[in-house]
Structures are given as structure tokens and as C-alpha cells.
Design an enzyme around this catalytic site. Structure first.
Site, PDB file in Angstrom:
ATOM      1  CE  LYS A  11       0.687   1.538   4.422  1.00 46.85           C
ATOM      2  NZ  LYS A  11       1.460   2.716   4.739  1.00 46.85           N
ATOM      3  N   GLY A  99       7.426   1.431   4.854  1.00 49.09           N
ATOM      4  CA  GLY A  99       6.203   2.241   4.928  1.00 49.09           C
ATOM      5  C   GLY A  99       5.148   1.789   3.940  1.00 49.09           C
ATOM      6  N   GLY A 103       4.799  -6.409   5.884  1.00 50.35           N
ATOM      7  CA  GLY A 103       4.508  -7.478   6.846  1.00 50.35           C
ATOM      8  C   GLY A 103       3.007  -7.660   7.028  1.00 50.35           C
ATOM      9  CG  ASP A 137      -0.987  -0.379   8.408  1.00 50.84           C
ATOM     10  OD1 ASP A 137      -1.811   0.462   8.808  1.00 50.84           O
ATOM     11  OD2 ASP A 137       0.198  -0.099   8.130  1.00 50.84           O
TER      12      ASP A 137
HETATM   13  P1  ATP Z   1       4.200  -0.359   8.005  1.00 49.80           P
HETATM   14  O1  ATP Z   1       4.021   0.405   6.737  1.00 49.80           O
HETATM   15  O2  ATP Z   1       3.003  -1.220   8.357  1.00 49.80           O
HETATM   16  O3  ATP Z   1       4.742   0.442   9.134  1.00 49.80           O
HETATM   17  P2  ATP Z   1       6.615  -1.361   6.936  1.00 49.80           P
HETATM   18  O4  ATP Z   1       6.289  -1.563   5.494  1.00 49.80           O
HETATM   19  O5  ATP Z   1       7.330  -0.096   7.287  1.00 49.80           O
HETATM   20  O6  ATP Z   1       5.297  -1.483   7.743  1.00 49.80           O
HETATM   21  P3  ATP Z   1       7.424  -4.097   7.170  1.00 49.80           P
HETATM   22  O7  ATP Z   1       8.119  -4.420   5.898  1.00 49.80           O
HETATM   23  O8  ATP Z   1       6.037  -4.555   7.353  1.00 49.80           O
HETATM   24  O9  ATP Z   1       7.501  -2.524   7.451  1.00 49.80           O
HETATM   25  O10 ATP Z   1       8.358  -4.692   8.322  1.00 49.80           O
HETATM   26  C1  ATP Z   1       8.427  -4.191   9.592  1.00 49.80           C
HETATM   27  C2  ATP Z   1       9.091  -5.232  10.502  1.00 49.80           C
HETATM   28  O11 ATP Z   1       8.273  -6.382  10.578  1.00 49.80           O
HETATM   29  C3  ATP Z   1      10.452  -5.685  10.035  1.00 49.80           C
HETATM   30  O12 ATP Z   1      11.370  -5.400  11.062  1.00 49.80           O
HETATM   31  C4  ATP Z   1      10.340  -7.194   9.852  1.00 49.80           C
HETATM   32  O13 ATP Z   1      11.430  -7.873  10.400  1.00 49.80           O
HETATM   33  C5  ATP Z   1       9.049  -7.578  10.565  1.00 49.80           C
HETATM   34  N1  ATP Z   1       8.286  -8.640   9.837  1.00 49.80           N
HETATM   35  C6  ATP Z   1       7.673  -9.687  10.364  1.00 49.80           C
HETATM   36  N2  ATP Z   1       7.067 -10.424   9.416  1.00 49.80           N
HETATM   37  C7  ATP Z   1       7.304  -9.855   8.246  1.00 49.80           C
HETATM   38  C8  ATP Z   1       6.950 -10.136   6.903  1.00 49.80           C
HETATM   39  N3  ATP Z   1       6.213 -11.206   6.579  1.00 49.80           N
HETATM   40  N4  ATP Z   1       7.371  -9.281   5.956  1.00 49.80           N
HETATM   41  C9  ATP Z   1       8.084  -8.185   6.283  1.00 49.80           C
HETATM   42  N5  ATP Z   1       8.471  -7.876   7.532  1.00 49.80           N
HETATM   43  C10 ATP Z   1       8.078  -8.688   8.506  1.00 49.80           C
END
Ligand code: ATP
Length: 287
Positions: A11, A99, A103, A137
Site C-alpha cells: 500500500k 512504509g 509485513g 494495517d
Molecule cells: P508499516 O508500513 O506497516 O509500518 P513497513 O512496510 O514499514 O510497515 P514491514 O516491511 O512490514 O515494514 O516490516 C516491519 C518489521 O516487521 C520488520 O522489522 C520485519 O522484520 C518484521 N516482519 C515480520 N514479518 C514480516 C513479513 N512477513 N514481511 C516483512 N516484515 C516482517
């Protein structure tokens, strides 16, 4: 059915406002969320091991019980007394800690996939009620497309539209801690807040040009001063033809909006000159 394959869409935020901190430590948000076709690929396969195993295409995310895909499978297996095992394979394409809810979307895909694979017959609303226990989210990632997300992100109002938008998504080689960004946002006086109703009107009217003028993310005020390369990428994307460019979530991923696929493809070549890029993608809105 022994196996199911799913696309777990990332997203971007077309609007992101932080309204304030709540007593429970969470923040009240007002966001416009947009699914994009930059997706992780998830394959769930049943087996007789009685265990959940996670394999992924990158060593940068955990393969253990802390993986959100693992936690999604565990939640449903416990609730429904599922004795079989599952292997979850994740092909990671969405930037990690970028962002873009990478996950959360894997988590959402596993909830949806397990629901089908084990014929649990949970409705979308019922899946979302379980998803929010794993991440704010996750309900949006289950619903997808375009939605206003209020509360901590779980109060969702879909915004139906036929908006065609092309995106160049660029991530610099830096990490932004979401916790740090929220901590900082409490300390600063935010100067520029999104006109969320204006964003919604532009989306409903399928008016990409007006949308591009209206997008706004309050986290830019705390993340960009710390990481100047984000501003550099935004400027370059606009120089390369984007209608506008903005950071997603608490960063550091930046997206540029284009009304035409050819222009977006050309911009990819144009922006490659920058030496502050780790990942670069062409994507489009999912609606
Ligand atoms: P958001 O936008 O919801 O804040 P993000 O995109 O910034 O999330 P993610 O890639 O979701 O960040 O990852 C955040 C943390 O979650 C990472 O430190 C990662 O180790 C952990 N994590 C656990 N499971 C997963 C997964 N399936 N994919 C990605 N990261 C994961």
C-alpha cells in the site's frame, strides 16, 4: 485443495494525518490508503507435520514465530483446532520496513489463504476482526483497494473509484524506525496537514491530476529533515515527469504519480541516475 497461491499487495498513503496520541500509547490517524500491484507472492501448502514453517526469498525478514505470516496461520489454527501443518513460502518484493505495510499484507494474505484452504467460511469482516489483533494495517490489507482508515487504522471506509494511476516507487538504502517517527511526531508542531476530504473527492471523481495536487503525509515533516535523500528522490521524480511525489507511511519509500504508463517507464530510466536508490519499481493502483 492442498495449496493456495496469493498476491499480497503493498500500500501507499495518499493522505496521512496523525490526530493525536491516545492514552493506550497508540495514535489516532486519518489516512487514505491505496493498494498497489507491487506484491509479495505467498504460497501456503498443507502437510501432515502439525507445524507451521516459513520460508522466504530474503534473509532480511525473520522466518520464525515473529513473522507476521506465521502469526496469522497460528491464530487461525489455534482458534479452529487445525491439527495439520502448513508451509508458507514468501517471495518478498515489497520494500522491507519501507512504509508500504509489507509485513501486514503478508499477514492478511495468510489469513485469507488459510480461510479458503481449510474452508473456515469466515467473512471478510470476521477476518478483519482477527487481523487487527496482529497489526493495525492488517484489516486494510484484507480489504484492499482504496479506503479511508481512521482510529488506529482499523476503522475503514471504502472509497470506490476507477482511478488509473501509475507509480514509480523508489526506496533509498536507509531504514526509518516507525517507533522513532511516531515519537518525533508527538514533539513537532505539524505545519502542513492533509485536506482529507479533498483527497477523497479527487479519488471519487477519478481525477488523478487533482489528487496529485492534494496528497499529503505529515510524517514527511519528521522523516525528511533526518534523511535528505528522500527530498532528493522526490525532486528527481518530479523532474522526471511525475505529477507529484510523496513519501509513504513513515518512510523512507517514495512514490511518484503518473497519468500514463509510458511516462512512468521513461521516468524509471531518468531517475536511475540518482545514486541514493536501493530499490526501484513500476506499479499501478489496484482498485
Ligand atoms: P508499516 O508500513 O506497516 O509500518 P513497513 O512496510 O514499514 O510497515 P514491514 O516491511 O512490514 O515494514 O516490516 C516491519 C518489521 O516487521 C520488520 O522489522 C520485519 O522484520 C518484521 N516482519 C515480520 N514479518 C514480516 C513479513 N512477513 N514481511 C516483512 N516484515 C516482517
Amino acid at each position: 485443495m492442498k495449496q493456495i497461491k496469493l498476491d499480497a499487495y503493498g500500500k501507499i498513503n495518499l493522505g496521512l494525518d496523525v490526530l493525536g496520541k491516545r492514552d493506550d500509547g497508540y495514535h489516532d490517524l486519518d489516512m487514505i490508503m491505496q493498494s498497489v500491484d507491487l506484491a509479495d507472492k505467498i504460497i501456503i501448502t498443507k502437510n501432515d507435520s502439525g507445524e507451521i514453517t516459513v520460508k522466504s526469498s530474503t534473509s532480511k525478514i525473520p522466518n520464525d514465530k515473529s513473522n507476521l505470516a506465521y502469526r496469522a496461520a497460528k491464530l487461525l489454527m489455534e482458534e479452529f483446532g487445525i491439527k495439520k501443518g502448513v508451509e508458507i513460502e514468501i517471495e518478498k518484493n515489497i520494500p522491507i520496513s519501507g512504509g508500504m505495510a509489507g509485513g501486514s499484507t503478508d499477514c492478511a494474505a495468510v489469513l485469507k489463504g488459510m480461510n479458503k484452504l481449510f474452508k473456515l467460511k469466515l467473512t471478510e469482516q470476521q477476518l478483519m476482526a482477527r487481523g487487527v489483533r496482529l497489526g493495525a494495517d492488517v484489516p486494510f490489507c484484507i480489504m484492499g483497494k482504496t479506503a479511508r482508515a481512521e482510529g488506529i487504522g482499523e476503522v475503514l471506509t471504502p472509497i470506490p473509484n476507477k482511478l488509473k494511476g501509475y507509480l514509480v516507487i523508489a526506496k533509498p538504502p536507509i531504514s526509518v524506525s516507525t517507533g522513532f517517527a511516531y515519537g518525533q511526531i508527538d514533539k513537532v508542531k505539524i505545519k502542513n496537514r492533509p485536506n482529507t476530504e479533498g483527497i477523497i473527492d479527487a479519488v471519487k471523481e477519478n481525477d488523478l491530476h487533482s489528487l496529485a495536487k492534494t496528497i499529503c503525509n505529515v510524517f514527511e515533516e519528521v522523516t525528511i529533515p533526518e534523511h535528505k535523500e528522500i527530498e532528493e528522490i522526490k525532486t528527481k521524480l518530479k523532474d522526471c515527469g511525475a505529477l507529484n511525489a510523496m513519501m509513504s507511511g513513515s518512510g523512507p519509500t517514495v512514490f511518484g504519480i503518473f497519468d500514463d504508463k509510458k511516462k512512468a517507464v521513461e521516468a524509471i530510466d531518468c531517475i536511475k541516475e540518482l545514486d541514493v536508490l536501493e530499490q526501484l519499481f513500476l506499479a499501478k493502483f489496484v482498485n
